[in-house]
Design an enzyme around this catalytic site. Structure first.
Site, mmCIF file in Angstrom:
data_model
loop_
_atom_site.group_PDB
_atom_site.id
_atom_site.type_symbol
_atom_site.label_atom_id
_atom_site.label_comp_id
_atom_site.label_asym_id
_atom_site.label_seq_id
_atom_site.Cartn_x
_atom_site.Cartn_y
_atom_site.Cartn_z
ATOM 1 N N ASP A 166 0.787 -1.247 0.000
ATOM 2 C CA ASP A 166 0.000 0.000 0.000
ATOM 3 C C ASP A 166 0.817 1.295 0.000
ATOM 4 O O ASP A 166 1.796 1.416 0.747
ATOM 5 C CB ASP A 166 -0.853 0.081 1.276
ATOM 6 N N GLU A 178 -10.473 -2.567 4.404
ATOM 7 C CA GLU A 178 -9.135 -2.044 4.684
ATOM 8 C C GLU A 178 -8.995 -0.646 4.072
ATOM 9 O O GLU A 178 -9.751 -0.243 3.187
ATOM 10 C CB GLU A 178 -8.058 -2.968 4.073
#
Ligand code: FRU
Length: 493
Positions: free
Chosen positions: A22, A198
């Site tokens: 990420d 998430e």
């Protein structure tokens, strides 16, 4: 890092070596320098051992790798995803003598829980000191992560969105100082649940086509595992935010991308809401990210190009997030082909001499006035002259249906979850025009339909570089014309 390998993207960010997932901590500083942090395992090409890697750029394409910004405190710790803000008014008290203090807010992952911690930087985000009073939020959970913080001017508070991952809840917290946090509300069980929520983002952005230059809020939630196509995907909800609660405009869930490699995107902090917002997204999927063949070149994963975003109301879909390649002119170099009045016909571009191996292309069809002109197709192929491997895509204009096929360029990567084909239907808006643009960069392609009303991100792994492009238009009548352009991109590494 060695950025010279044949699968290494040249206009996309990828880590010097090791594994990346990420994007984290993204902010733009007062001098216009963009900071990108990222989930980083510097010691292996698989996920684990999470640090925050760091890179900076003034154009969002040419990145300078910086020293690792955040290190775990020991072998059982991971510095998980999070965000960063600039504490201009010294609300935290960390910055008595400066206007450019940076605070990172991240999840500390340990075997028995996930807590939220902060770290502060006196040197514009290059090095951080972990706050002595950490954690700043502990809710005694092992599944509580990915804080994204913004400044909410009307209430003069910091606002955090954070995922209670397995509870399918996005928590909203507020704070006057980034240290003491108050739980305000939860946004619970909306859209696709998958098996986890998430990496939420809450972002205010312009709505185009409104005379009052108004803005609207969007809440984005990433799902993994359990996406409709398998693995990871990101959904979004346009809506309103009053400082404590988010409310979606309707009951629909919308996806940011229609292929499989766009996940956990983050929006830059410090871009005024009146301007297009910019995100960078992880161009991979947890289903196969740990096994893709780029490990042979010492790295795994790339980010998408920077995406510009605003909202607009589409005729049938309603309020939609537009996603387009931001500032791509920063890297467009040689014009390889340009034809402003192509009717039916084919353009061939041999780009074997373009050092980056990366291209930007667009085709704009106008004058699709009647059903005979709409009977046509537009197809493109990027192929290897040496092996015939290819990535291709196309549309049937009558419906606007679009397909993308990466299966014939990835024969060396046999993975059952590495799906070959993606499609999306019905984007012709009945306005006489249909547009496509895209970026292809060695092992990644991003396609944008109608200026980014829909977009697709796909990685692929040819055994030889793709170096020949064909774009062909068939079956449209003489009233319709197409303008087609193809540009070689400047290698940013
Ligand atoms: C999303 C994610 C986050 C987590 C990070 C760990 O891809 O699972 O929820 O913070 O990756 O690297």
């Amino acid at each position: 890092g060695n950025y010279g390998g044949p699968l290494r993207p040249q206009v996309h960010f990828s880590p010097p070596q090791g594994f990346m997932n990420d994007p984290n901590g993204m902010f733009v500083d007062a001098d216009g320098l963009y900071h990108l942090y990222y989930q980083y395992n510097p010691t292996a090409t698989v996920a684990g051992n999470q640090h925050w890697g760091h890179a900076t750029s003034s154009d969002l394409y040419s990145w300078t790798n910086q020293p690792i910004a955040l290190f775990p405190g020991g072998p059982t710790e991971g510095i998980f995803s999070g965000s960063a803000v600039i504490d201009v008014n010294n609300t935290s008290g960390f910055f008595p003598n400066q206007k450019n203090g940076v605070v990172a807010i991240y999840t500390l992952n340990t075997p028995d829980r996930q807590t939220q911690e902060i770290a502060y930087s006196h040197d514009n985000g290059y090095s951080f000191i972990k706050y002595g009073g950490n954690p700043v939020i502990d809710s005694n959970s092992t599944q509580f992560r990915d804080p994204k913080v913004i400044w909410h001017a009307p209430t003069e508070r910091w606002i955090m969105v954070i995922a209670y991952s397995v509870g399918f809840e996005i928590g909203i917290y507020s704070s006057p100082n980034l240290i003491a946090w108050t739980h305000e509300s939860n946004f619970t069980r909306h859209g696709i649940l998958g098996l986890q929520y998430e990496c939420p983002n809450l972002v205010e952005m312009p709505v185009s086509g409104r005379s009052d230059a108004s803005t609207m809020w969007v809440l984005l939630i990433s799902n993994n595992p359990g996406a409709p196509l398998g693995g990871s995907i990101t959904q979004y909800f346009p809506g309103s935010f009053n400082g404590t609660h988010f409310e979606a405009i309707d009951g629909a869930t919308r996806l940011t991308d229609f292929a499989k490699d766009n996940y956990a995107g983050q929006f830059f902090y410090n871009i005024p809401a009146s301007q297009d917002q910019i995100s960078i997204n992880w161009a991979s999927n947890w289903q196969y990210t740990n096994v893709v063949p780029t490990a042979g070149e010492g790295f795994r994963s790339a980010m998408t190009v920077p995406r510009g975003h605003y909202l607009t109301k589409l005729p049938r879909l309603g309020m939609s997030l537009i996603s387009y390649p931001y500032n791509v002119s920063a890297v467009t170099e040689q014009e390889l082909a340009y034809n402003s009045s192509l009717g039916n016909g084919t353009i061939f571009v041999d780009y074997s001499t373009v050092r980056s191996g990366a291209l930007y292309f667009e085709a704009n069809i106008t004058g699709l006035t009647d059903s005979s002109s709409l009977a046509g197709t537009l197809n493109f192929t990027f192929s290897s002259a040496a092996t015939g491997e290819s990535v291709s895509g196309g549309t049937f204009l009558a419906s606007g249906d679009f397909w993308l096929d990466r299966g014939r360029s990835s024969a060396g990567f046999l993975n059952p979850f590495f799906t070959d084909k993606f499609s999306q239907l019905g984007l012709y808006n009945g306005n006489g025009a249909w547009r496509i643009s895209g970026i292809i960069d060695r092992s990644i392609i991003e396609v944008f339909l109608n200026g980014g009303e829909l977009s697709a991100t796909s990685v692929f792994f040819p055994t030889q570089p793709l170096d020949l492009m064909t774009l062909s238009i068939k079956g449209i009548n003489e009233k319709a014309t197409t303008s087609v352009g193809v540009w070689g991109l400047r290698a940013a590494w």
